[in-house]
Design a protein around this motif. Structure first.
Motif, PDB file in Angstrom:
ATOM      1  N   LYS A 276      46.807  18.786   1.357  1.00 35.14           N
ATOM      2  CA  LYS A 276      46.824  18.343   2.757  1.00 35.14           C
ATOM      3  C   LYS A 276      45.750  17.291   2.988  1.00 35.14           C
ATOM      4  CE  LYS A 276      46.816  20.711   7.197  1.00 35.14           C
ATOM      5  NZ  LYS A 276      46.426  21.972   7.838  1.00 35.14           N
ATOM      6  N   THR A 277      46.138  16.238   3.688  1.00 36.30           N
ATOM      7  CA  THR A 277      45.197  15.191   4.093  1.00 36.30           C
ATOM      8  C   THR A 277      45.204  15.108   5.610  1.00 36.30           C
ATOM      9  OG1 THR A 277      45.481  13.857   2.093  1.00 36.30           O
ATOM     10  CG2 THR A 277      44.701  12.706   4.048  1.00 36.30           C
ATOM     11  N   ILE A 278      44.008  15.059   6.170  1.00 36.56           N
ATOM     12  CA  ILE A 278      43.843  14.791   7.595  1.00 36.56           C
ATOM     13  C   ILE A 278      43.036  13.501   7.700  1.00 36.56           C
ATOM     14  CG2 ILE A 278      42.913  15.575   9.811  1.00 36.56           C
ATOM     15  CD1 ILE A 278      45.050  17.460   8.868  1.00 36.56           C
ATOM     16  N   VAL A 279      43.578  12.534   8.435  1.00 33.51           N
ATOM     17  CA  VAL A 279      42.903  11.267   8.676  1.00 33.51           C
ATOM     18  C   VAL A 279      42.545  11.224  10.158  1.00 33.51           C
ATOM     19  CG1 VAL A 279      43.174   8.751   8.746  1.00 33.51           C
ATOM     20  CG2 VAL A 279      44.156  10.058   6.850  1.00 33.51           C
ATOM     21  N   ALA A 280      41.310  10.830  10.444  1.00 32.54           N
ATOM     22  CA  ALA A 280      40.878  10.653  11.837  1.00 32.54           C
ATOM     23  C   ALA A 280      40.546   9.186  12.065  1.00 32.54           C
ATOM     24  CB  ALA A 280      39.663  11.517  12.147  1.00 32.54           C
TER      25      ALA A 280
ATOM     26  N   ALA B 139      49.906  10.692   5.658  1.00 25.34           N
ATOM     27  CA  ALA B 139      48.970  10.635   6.791  1.00 25.34           C
ATOM     28  C   ALA B 139      48.632   9.188   7.147  1.00 25.34           C
ATOM     29  CB  ALA B 139      47.699  11.413   6.457  1.00 25.34           C
ATOM     30  N   LEU B 140      48.435   8.348   6.139  1.00 25.72           N
ATOM     31  CA  LEU B 140      48.075   6.960   6.394  1.00 25.72           C
ATOM     32  C   LEU B 140      49.238   6.158   6.991  1.00 25.72           C
ATOM     33  CD1 LEU B 140      45.867   6.240   3.272  1.00 25.72           C
ATOM     34  CD2 LEU B 140      45.098   6.378   5.658  1.00 25.72           C
ATOM     35  N   TYR B 141      50.465   6.465   6.609  1.00 26.17           N
ATOM     36  CA  TYR B 141      51.619   5.792   7.218  1.00 26.17           C
ATOM     37  C   TYR B 141      51.745   6.158   8.697  1.00 26.17           C
ATOM     38  CZ  TYR B 141      53.755   3.262   3.344  1.00 26.17           C
ATOM     39  OH  TYR B 141      54.043   2.355   2.365  1.00 26.17           O
ATOM     40  N   LYS B 142      51.429   7.407   9.027  1.00 20.80           N
ATOM     41  CA  LYS B 142      51.427   7.804  10.443  1.00 20.80           C
ATOM     42  C   LYS B 142      50.363   7.021  11.197  1.00 20.80           C
ATOM     43  CE  LYS B 142      53.214  12.442   9.575  1.00 20.80           C
ATOM     44  NZ  LYS B 142      52.875  13.876   9.492  1.00 20.80           N
ATOM     45  N   LEU B 143      49.177   6.880  10.585  1.00 21.90           N
ATOM     46  CA  LEU B 143      48.105   6.085  11.189  1.00 21.90           C
ATOM     47  C   LEU B 143      48.549   4.629  11.337  1.00 21.90           C
ATOM     48  CD1 LEU B 143      45.192   5.387  12.095  1.00 21.90           C
ATOM     49  CD2 LEU B 143      44.607   5.236   9.659  1.00 21.90           C
ATOM     50  N   LYS B 144      49.153   4.073  10.291  1.00 18.56           N
ATOM     51  CA  LYS B 144      49.587   2.678  10.316  1.00 18.56           C
ATOM     52  C   LYS B 144      50.586   2.439  11.460  1.00 18.56           C
ATOM     53  CE  LYS B 144      51.161  -0.948   7.207  1.00 18.56           C
ATOM     54  NZ  LYS B 144      51.426  -1.286   5.818  1.00 18.56           N
TER      55      LYS B 144
ATOM     56  N   LYS C 261      40.338   2.658  -2.895  1.00 18.86           N
ATOM     57  CA  LYS C 261      41.447   1.890  -3.466  1.00 18.86           C
ATOM     58  C   LYS C 261      42.786   2.401  -2.930  1.00 18.86           C
ATOM     59  CE  LYS C 261      43.675   0.300  -7.699  1.00 18.86           C
ATOM     60  NZ  LYS C 261      44.596  -0.426  -6.911  1.00 18.86           N
ATOM     61  N   GLU C 262      42.964   3.736  -2.912  1.00 14.94           N
ATOM     62  CA  GLU C 262      44.224   4.292  -2.399  1.00 14.94           C
ATOM     63  C   GLU C 262      44.454   3.904  -0.949  1.00 14.94           C
ATOM     64  OE1 GLU C 262      45.058   8.438  -2.857  1.00 14.94           O
ATOM     65  OE2 GLU C 262      45.019   8.323  -5.037  1.00 14.94           O
ATOM     66  N   VAL C 263      43.440   4.034  -0.124  1.00 14.56           N
ATOM     67  CA  VAL C 263      43.578   3.713   1.300  1.00 14.56           C
ATOM     68  C   VAL C 263      43.895   2.227   1.471  1.00 14.56           C
ATOM     69  CG1 VAL C 263      42.342   3.551   3.504  1.00 14.56           C
ATOM     70  CG2 VAL C 263      42.215   5.645   2.151  1.00 14.56           C
ATOM     71  N   SER C 264      43.195   1.380   0.734  1.00 11.23           N
ATOM     72  CA  SER C 264      43.467  -0.063   0.814  1.00 11.23           C
ATOM     73  C   SER C 264      44.875  -0.387   0.347  1.00 11.23           C
ATOM     74  CB  SER C 264      42.445  -0.847  -0.018  1.00 11.23           C
ATOM     75  OG  SER C 264      41.173  -0.718   0.548  1.00 11.23           O
ATOM     76  N   ASP C 265      45.306   0.230  -0.750  1.00 10.62           N
ATOM     77  CA  ASP C 265      46.653  -0.012  -1.275  1.00 10.62           C
ATOM     78  C   ASP C 265      47.729   0.454  -0.297  1.00 10.62           C
ATOM     79  OD1 ASP C 265      45.551  -1.047  -3.584  1.00 10.62           O
ATOM     80  OD2 ASP C 265      46.041   0.677  -4.849  1.00 10.62           O
ATOM     81  N   ILE C 266      47.513   1.601   0.324  1.00 13.23           N
ATOM     82  CA  ILE C 266      48.526   2.186   1.209  1.00 13.23           C
ATOM     83  C   ILE C 266      48.513   1.541   2.595  1.00 13.23           C
ATOM     84  CG2 ILE C 266      49.215   4.306   2.399  1.00 13.23           C
ATOM     85  CD1 ILE C 266      48.223   5.837  -0.135  1.00 13.23           C
ATOM     86  N   LEU C 267      47.325   1.327   3.152  1.00  8.37           N
ATOM     87  CA  LEU C 267      47.211   0.845   4.534  1.00  8.37           C
ATOM     88  C   LEU C 267      47.133  -0.655   4.660  1.00  8.37           C
ATOM     89  CD1 LEU C 267      44.691   2.617   6.933  1.00  8.37           C
ATOM     90  CD2 LEU C 267      47.121   2.225   7.249  1.00  8.37           C
TER      91      LEU C 267
END
Length: 186
Positions: free
Chosen positions: A108-112, A171-176, A14-20
């Motif tokens: 800390k979150t790391i997204v790959a 981290a997700l905004y950097k990915l976006k 849910k968090e990832v969907s909401d943010i990304l």
């Protein structure tokens, strides 16, 4: 662009969907158990897991690892936070780490991300403290024991406001941004 998110945790999904999620990026849940290496190195964990996930699905995929680095505990548990959490649970985790001094911690979150050609990682961090006793809803792992710096509430007490400041959001905004720059013509 459709991107699969490897997770069985409904709160993370849910968090990832909401943010990304946006009109250009659609997040699809990929709920498959992948054997995860155990390490305090979060980049190693997500790199290994995103490779395994891509081999399973053959589509653009993201994985994430979030952990607590507790200053007076040598920045552990880090990538092993889930192992510590599962063993100690909220009350014991909170008591144990609060007794170790100031209970200062970095979340800390790391997204790959893997598109089959390369793997790119993104990091988000937020400073805070471990509180005792836990406060707020205990459903989403250690959110009830982590109070971000500059706030009077734990992540659990913040509810969805957490998404405005969290390390996962960073981290997700950097990915976006990366996805929008790299795949803007698709």
């Amino acid at each position: 662009m459709e991107i699969y998110f490897l997770s069985s945790n409904k709160y993370k999904i849910k968090e990832v969907s909401d943010i990304l999620g946006s009109t250009n990026i659609q997040i699809k849940s990929f709920n498959k158990k992948i054997n995860e290496i155990q390490s305090d190195n979060m980049v190693e964990i997500v790199t290994d897991k995103v490779i395994k996930g891509f081999k399973e699905i053959g589509r653009p995929i993201i994985v994430e690892q979030t952990g607590l680095l507790i200053k007076n505990f040598g920045d552990l548990p880090g990538g092993l936070t889930q192992v510590f959490w599962d063993s100690l649970e909220a009350d014991n985790f909170s008591k144990f780490f609060s007794k170790k001094g100031t209970a200062s911690a970095t979340a800390k979150t790391i997204v790959a991300f893997c598109d089959g050609k390369k793997i790119t990682t993104f990091e988000g961090i937020i400073q805070g403290t471990i509180v005792s006793p836990p406060r707020g809803n205990r459903d989403f792992q250690w959110d009830c024991v982590f109070q971000p710096e500059g706030y009077d509430e734990t992540f659990a007490e913040m509810g969805s406001k957490k998404n405005d400041i969290s390390m996962r959001k960073e981290a997700l905004y950097k990915l976006k941004s990366f996805l929008e720059e790299s795949f803007h013509d698709e």
